[in-house]
Motif scaffolding. Structure first.
Motif, PDB file in Angstrom:
ATOM      1  N   ASN A 153      81.698  27.477   0.684  1.00  0.00           N
ATOM      2  CA  ASN A 153      82.779  28.461   0.720  1.00  0.00           C
ATOM      3  C   ASN A 153      82.657  29.469   1.865  1.00  0.00           C
ATOM      4  N   SER A 154      81.578  29.383   2.637  1.00  0.00           N
ATOM      5  CA  SER A 154      81.406  30.331   3.746  1.00  0.00           C
ATOM      6  C   SER A 154      80.628  29.658   4.871  1.00  0.00           C
ATOM      7  N   LEU A 155      80.285  30.416   5.881  1.00  0.00           N
ATOM      8  CA  LEU A 155      79.505  29.894   6.998  1.00  0.00           C
ATOM      9  C   LEU A 155      78.009  30.116   6.804  1.00  0.00           C
ATOM     10  N   GLN A 156      77.604  30.490   5.592  1.00  0.00           N
ATOM     11  CA  GLN A 156      76.193  30.778   5.357  1.00  0.00           C
ATOM     12  C   GLN A 156      75.368  29.487   5.286  1.00  0.00           C
ATOM     13  N   VAL A 157      74.267  29.493   6.029  1.00  0.00           N
ATOM     14  CA  VAL A 157      73.349  28.362   6.090  1.00  0.00           C
ATOM     15  C   VAL A 157      71.953  28.893   5.814  1.00  0.00           C
ATOM     16  N   SER A 158      71.186  28.149   5.025  1.00  0.00           N
ATOM     17  CA  SER A 158      69.780  28.517   4.841  1.00  0.00           C
ATOM     18  C   SER A 158      68.921  27.291   5.121  1.00  0.00           C
ATOM     19  N   PHE A 159      67.756  27.536   5.694  1.00  0.00           N
ATOM     20  CA  PHE A 159      66.837  26.441   6.018  1.00  0.00           C
ATOM     21  C   PHE A 159      65.428  26.997   6.088  1.00  0.00           C
ATOM     22  N   ASP A 160      64.467  26.090   5.991  1.00  0.00           N
ATOM     23  CA  ASP A 160      63.064  26.463   6.096  1.00  0.00           C
ATOM     24  C   ASP A 160      62.601  26.236   7.522  1.00  0.00           C
ATOM     25  N   LEU A 161      61.690  27.087   7.956  1.00  0.00           N
ATOM     26  CA  LEU A 161      61.115  27.013   9.294  1.00  0.00           C
ATOM     27  C   LEU A 161      59.606  26.960   9.133  1.00  0.00           C
ATOM     28  N   ALA A 162      58.954  26.058   9.861  1.00  0.00           N
ATOM     29  CA  ALA A 162      57.500  25.920   9.749  1.00  0.00           C
ATOM     30  C   ALA A 162      56.909  25.585  11.102  1.00  0.00           C
ATOM     31  N   ASP A 163      55.613  25.828  11.231  1.00  0.00           N
ATOM     32  CA  ASP A 163      54.879  25.351  12.404  1.00  0.00           C
ATOM     33  C   ASP A 163      53.814  24.391  11.879  1.00  0.00           C
ATOM     34  N   VAL A 164      52.618  24.830  11.628  1.00  0.00           N
ATOM     35  CA  VAL A 164      51.597  23.963  11.046  1.00  0.00           C
ATOM     36  C   VAL A 164      51.134  24.489   9.691  1.00  0.00           C
ATOM     37  N   GLY A 165      51.632  25.639   9.295  1.00  0.00           N
ATOM     38  CA  GLY A 165      51.193  26.268   8.064  1.00  0.00           C
ATOM     39  C   GLY A 165      52.336  26.450   7.085  1.00  0.00           C
ATOM     40  N   PRO A 166      52.419  27.635   6.509  1.00  0.00           N
ATOM     41  CA  PRO A 166      53.436  27.903   5.481  1.00  0.00           C
ATOM     42  C   PRO A 166      54.859  27.909   6.035  1.00  0.00           C
ATOM     43  N   LYS A 167      55.811  27.761   5.123  1.00  0.00           N
ATOM     44  CA  LYS A 167      57.229  27.760   5.487  1.00  0.00           C
ATOM     45  C   LYS A 167      57.805  29.164   5.306  1.00  0.00           C
ATOM     46  N   VAL A 168      58.842  29.441   6.076  1.00  0.00           N
ATOM     47  CA  VAL A 168      59.582  30.692   5.968  1.00  0.00           C
ATOM     48  C   VAL A 168      61.052  30.333   5.816  1.00  0.00           C
TER      49      VAL A 168
ATOM     50  N   VAL B 256      70.632  32.572  16.002  1.00  0.00           N
ATOM     51  CA  VAL B 256      69.803  31.370  15.985  1.00  0.00           C
ATOM     52  C   VAL B 256      69.996  30.655  17.315  1.00  0.00           C
ATOM     53  N   LEU B 257      68.880  30.378  17.992  1.00  0.00           N
ATOM     54  CA  LEU B 257      68.916  29.688  19.280  1.00  0.00           C
ATOM     55  C   LEU B 257      68.189  28.359  19.143  1.00  0.00           C
ATOM     56  N   ALA B 258      68.792  27.283  19.625  1.00  0.00           N
ATOM     57  CA  ALA B 258      68.155  25.968  19.602  1.00  0.00           C
ATOM     58  C   ALA B 258      67.718  25.614  21.009  1.00  0.00           C
ATOM     59  N   LYS B 259      66.588  24.916  21.103  1.00  0.00           N
ATOM     60  CA  LYS B 259      66.134  24.530  22.440  1.00  0.00           C
ATOM     61  C   LYS B 259      67.079  23.482  23.016  1.00  0.00           C
ATOM     62  N   HIS B 260      67.162  23.426  24.337  1.00  0.00           N
ATOM     63  CA  HIS B 260      68.204  22.607  24.965  1.00  0.00           C
ATOM     64  C   HIS B 260      67.791  21.177  25.252  1.00  0.00           C
ATOM     65  N   ASP B 261      66.515  20.835  25.262  1.00  0.00           N
ATOM     66  CA  ASP B 261      66.120  19.437  25.366  1.00  0.00           C
ATOM     67  C   ASP B 261      64.718  19.274  24.784  1.00  0.00           C
TER      68      ASP B 261
ATOM     69  N   ILE C  12      78.175  30.370  12.950  1.00  0.00           N
ATOM     70  CA  ILE C  12      78.221  29.009  13.473  1.00  0.00           C
ATOM     71  C   ILE C  12      76.911  28.724  14.187  1.00  0.00           C
ATOM     72  N   LEU C  13      76.256  27.662  13.800  1.00  0.00           N
ATOM     73  CA  LEU C  13      74.972  27.283  14.406  1.00  0.00           C
ATOM     74  C   LEU C  13      75.202  26.633  15.766  1.00  0.00           C
ATOM     75  N   PRO C  14      74.208  26.682  16.649  1.00  0.00           N
ATOM     76  CA  PRO C  14      74.337  26.022  17.952  1.00  0.00           C
ATOM     77  C   PRO C  14      74.536  24.515  17.781  1.00  0.00           C
ATOM     78  N   ASP C  15      75.171  23.878  18.750  1.00  0.00           N
ATOM     79  CA  ASP C  15      75.430  22.436  18.698  1.00  0.00           C
ATOM     80  C   ASP C  15      74.139  21.631  18.594  1.00  0.00           C
ATOM     81  N   LEU C  16      73.067  22.103  19.215  1.00  0.00           N
ATOM     82  CA  LEU C  16      71.804  21.362  19.223  1.00  0.00           C
ATOM     83  C   LEU C  16      70.947  21.601  17.980  1.00  0.00           C
TER      84      LEU C  16
END
Length: 159
Positions: free
Chosen positions: A75-90, A125-130, A97-101
């Motif tokens: 019903n909205s543009l709200q998006v949630s996701f988890d982000l991790a590196d090698v340890g815990p998630k955030v 939110v910024l996505a890497k370009h390649d 609107i999220l970036p195309d990439l």
């Protein structure tokens, strides 16, 4: 003290007070706009110097979007996701609107406000370009975390 000297002293005092106030306000404004960079592991466990961000603090966080963690509100543009590196998630919550990439398994950098010790409300939110590009802060943090466990003969000789 004669009136002329009093007037000069008052003027000098006013100038010093004005300059001090201006410098103080500039430092306060710069401090309010400073965004510190964290990885998910540093956010949860703290940086190597022991500092952890406080709830309500603005920050930037970089890592990989966890596979299967993206959920969108129908019903909205709200998006949630988890982000991790090698340890815990955030958990990252973003409205917009999220970036195309942007996709699962992709490296991103989010800028926002810490709402709980493991949750961020992002306003950008910024996505890497390649596949080869990685922001310098993320690359440096990943190199520190991913120190090689085995060394080649050349690496041992250089140490």
């Amino acid at each position: 003290m004669n009136p002329r000297r009093k007037k000069r002293m008052g003027l000098i005092f006013a100038i010093v007070l004005g300059v001090g106030l201006t410098v103080g306000l500039m430092i306060y404004a710069l401090n309010q706009n400073m965004d510190l960079f964290y990885t998910p592991t540093e956010l949860v466990n703290g940086k190597s110097d022991g500092s952890k961000p406080e709830v309500g603090q603005r920050l930037r966080i970089g890592g990989m979007v966890v596979e299967g963690s993206v959920s969108r509100d129908p019903n909205s543009l709200q998006v949630s996701f988890d982000l991790a590196d090698v340890g815990p998630k955030v958990k990252i919550v973003y409205e917009g609107i999220l970036p195309d990439l942007f996709r699962e398994g992709q490296g991103i950098v989010a800028q926002g406000v810490l709402t709980s010790p493991t949750s961020i409300e992002a306003f950008e939110v910024l996505a890497k370009h390649d596949e080869e590009y990685m922001p310098p802060e993320v690359a440096e943090a990943m190199n520190v975390i991913h120190e090689p466990l085995t060394y080649t003969d050349e690496q041992l000789e250089s140490k």
